[in-house]
Design a protein around this motif. Structure first.
Motif, mmCIF file in Angstrom:
data_model
loop_
_atom_site.group_PDB
_atom_site.id
_atom_site.type_symbol
_atom_site.label_atom_id
_atom_site.label_comp_id
_atom_site.label_asym_id
_atom_site.label_seq_id
_atom_site.Cartn_x
_atom_site.Cartn_y
_atom_site.Cartn_z
ATOM 1 N N GLY A 55 53.777 -0.902 67.727
ATOM 2 C CA GLY A 55 54.742 -1.591 66.875
ATOM 3 C C GLY A 55 55.479 -0.722 65.884
ATOM 4 N N PHE A 56 55.351 0.593 65.986
ATOM 5 C CA PHE A 56 56.028 1.505 65.071
ATOM 6 C C PHE A 56 57.432 1.829 65.597
ATOM 7 C CE2 PHE A 56 51.742 1.895 63.759
ATOM 8 C CZ PHE A 56 51.682 2.537 62.534
ATOM 9 N N ALA A 57 58.381 1.988 64.684
ATOM 10 C CA ALA A 57 59.714 2.484 65.033
ATOM 11 C C ALA A 57 59.636 4.010 65.103
ATOM 12 C CB ALA A 57 60.734 2.055 63.988
ATOM 13 N N VAL A 58 60.134 4.587 66.178
ATOM 14 C CA VAL A 58 59.965 6.019 66.427
ATOM 15 C C VAL A 58 61.315 6.726 66.432
ATOM 16 C CG1 VAL A 58 59.157 7.767 68.067
ATOM 17 C CG2 VAL A 58 57.833 5.666 67.724
ATOM 18 N N THR A 59 61.378 7.853 65.726
ATOM 19 C CA THR A 59 62.541 8.731 65.729
ATOM 20 C C THR A 59 62.144 10.070 66.326
ATOM 21 O OG1 THR A 59 63.410 7.710 63.712
ATOM 22 C CG2 THR A 59 64.297 9.865 64.319
ATOM 23 N N ARG A 60 62.842 10.469 67.393
ATOM 24 C CA ARG A 60 62.610 11.758 68.030
ATOM 25 C C ARG A 60 63.853 12.166 68.802
ATOM 26 N NH1 ARG A 60 59.602 13.318 73.300
ATOM 27 N NH2 ARG A 60 59.919 15.553 73.211
ATOM 28 N N PRO A 61 64.296 13.429 68.661
ATOM 29 C CA PRO A 61 63.714 14.503 67.842
ATOM 30 C C PRO A 61 63.852 14.203 66.361
ATOM 31 C CG PRO A 61 65.820 15.187 68.755
ATOM 32 C CD PRO A 61 65.493 13.873 69.387
ATOM 33 N N TYR A 62 63.154 14.986 65.551
ATOM 34 C CA TYR A 62 63.121 14.724 64.118
ATOM 35 C C TYR A 62 63.236 16.043 63.361
ATOM 36 C CZ TYR A 62 61.660 12.598 59.692
ATOM 37 O OH TYR A 62 61.618 12.155 58.401
ATOM 38 N N LEU A 65 63.852 19.417 65.230
ATOM 39 C CA LEU A 65 62.872 19.966 66.161
ATOM 40 C C LEU A 65 62.668 18.989 67.318
ATOM 41 C CD1 LEU A 65 60.169 21.327 63.673
ATOM 42 C CD2 LEU A 65 62.034 22.593 64.763
ATOM 43 N N ASP A 66 62.832 19.475 68.536
ATOM 44 C CA ASP A 66 62.771 18.609 69.717
ATOM 45 C C ASP A 66 61.429 17.923 69.883
ATOM 46 O OD1 ASP A 66 65.366 19.195 70.367
ATOM 47 O OD2 ASP A 66 64.863 20.742 71.843
ATOM 48 N N THR A 67 60.351 18.595 69.517
ATOM 49 C CA THR A 67 59.027 18.008 69.736
ATOM 50 C C THR A 67 58.401 17.459 68.456
ATOM 51 O OG1 THR A 67 58.025 20.213 69.604
ATOM 52 C CG2 THR A 67 58.548 19.371 71.803
ATOM 53 N N ALA A 68 59.229 17.303 67.415
ATOM 54 C CA ALA A 68 58.789 16.605 66.200
ATOM 55 C C ALA A 68 59.205 15.141 66.300
ATOM 56 C CB ALA A 68 59.393 17.244 64.960
#
Length: 397
Positions: A55-62, A65-68
């Protein structure tokens, strides 16, 4: 109905027991897919997908950094508390020393921080604020947290929690500030026997740099550490080396002390260039790390909760054996607590040793993982319920 803290603690611990297998699965999955710093594509994908499922909102890349990544669950006004996941592995393991492996236990860190964030999310109706899991790549090399700090990724975070597996229980981890310097010297090639007088020896400049630094050691503070390697020493013994290079890690207890020491070491290289006639280029080959600044209220809170869970044999505060870590940079921009919890191995095993691998996954890692999740989650829960702790933790500006 709002539960009191004692009831919340009991419910939190019971829920962690119920979810234990989920968190162990995270630890094992990342262990089975070791990836080097900035290459953690599988691990980042896996963790992001899990956090979306919770249920978390996810931001990527961050933060560039591509893998952050940043996974966040918000349910009203209140503190933003972040747990920092790491998931990069190390090279050089296995029978032929050609395999990647989690010999520093970053698979365990990813599972424990994800576990703390997800566990808290089960009680969001009892709290107000935001739970954040920040994926921080390349701790072993680039120092991804340094780039995330520069990008402002921690500017809105009120408190940070992270724990690390180690050989002992340490709530007073000393992390030294560190600069990573490369010196590239350029001279002039010549036949080393027939025309040596026409050459300018770049390798001499490297050797004189080492000599200057070794002479300086007598005058360094006791907490300073300087260690280097030659990365280029020339092409052939009968050619005066036209190019030569060396790298150094320079460490000190505080950034202020380190800046003075770094300047003196650069002057050693400048002197070597002047003595030989070579030209010099100086640059940072990795991010600079800051020393670790603890939030005392958060440290006290985490220590009390670890003790309540049976972790009592902490090393004394005077124990200062240390390296450097990029969480130090985070600690300079928001209140941070970081500690080490022992593996339970007897005799002790140490990070980066192949023996350490047996204690970062499987049944040997169960007790440490669940203790860490419970201690971090309940400590954060207390901060949500008692936000005045953040005022006591505020960094001087």
């Amino acid at each position: 109905m709002e539960m009191n803290l004692n009831a919340l603690r009991e419910a939190l611990y019971a829920k962690e027991n119920e979810m234990a297998a989920q968190f162990e699965a995270v630890r094992e999955a990342i262990f089975a897919h070791p990836e080097l710093g900035c290459e953690e594509i599988w691990s980042a994908d896996y963790l992001c997908e899990l956090m979306r499922g919770y249920g978390f909102a996810v931001t990527r890349p961050y933060g560039g950094l591509d893998t952050a990544f940043r996974a966040e669950l918000n349910w009203g006004e209140g503190p933003k508390i972040a747990f920092l996941a790491e998931y990069d592995a190390l090279p050089g393991y296995g029978p032929d020393h050609d395999q990647k492996a989690h010999a520093c236990g970053h698979n365990w860190i990813a599972a424990s921080t994800l576990g703390a964030a997800v566990l808290l999310a089960q009680f969001k109706e009892q709290l107000s604020g935001s739970i954040v899991l920040i994926g921080t790549p390349a701790e072993e090399t680039l120092g991804g947290k340094c780039d995330l700090v520069k990008a402002g990724c921690f500017d809105d975070i009120d408190a940070v929690f992270q724990m690390h597996l180690g050989a002992e229980n340490n709530i007073h981890v000393v992390s030294l500030a560190m600069d990573s310097l490369q010196f590239d010297f350029v001279g002039k090639a010549a036949h080393a026997a027939a025309y040596p007088h026409l050459g300018i020896n770049a390798l001499d400049a490297v050797q004189l740099t080492f000599a200057g630094i070794n002479a300086l050691r007598q005058h360094m503070p006791n907490d300073a550490r300087v260690h280097g390697i030659v990365t280029n020493g020339g092409a052939a013994a009968n050619i005066v080396p036209e190019t030569a290079s060396c790298q150094f890690y320079i460490r000190a207890k505080t950034r202020e002390t380190l800046e003075t020491l770094t300047e003196r070491i650069i002057n050693c290289a400048k002197g070597a260039a002047l003595m030989t006639g070579a030209s010099l280029n100086v640059y940072n080959f990795e991010n600079s790390y800051d020393d670790l600044v603890y939030s005392e209220p958060l440290r006290k809170l985490l220590k009390e909760n670890l003790e309540a869970l049976g972790v009592t044999n902490f090393v004394p505060e005077s124990n200062e054996a240390s390296g450097s870590t990029d969480i130090g940079n985070v600690s300079h921009v928001c209140p941070t607590v970081y500690c080490e919890i022992e593996t339970g191995a007897c005799p002790p095993v140490y990070a980066h040793n192949e023996d350490f691998l047996a204690f970062v996954h499987g049944v040997n890692a169960d007790s440490s993982l669940h203790t860490a999740i419970k201690a971090m989650a309940y400590s954060a829960l207390q901060v949500y319920r008692q936000p005045q702790l953040l005022k006591e933790s505020a960094l001087p500006r």
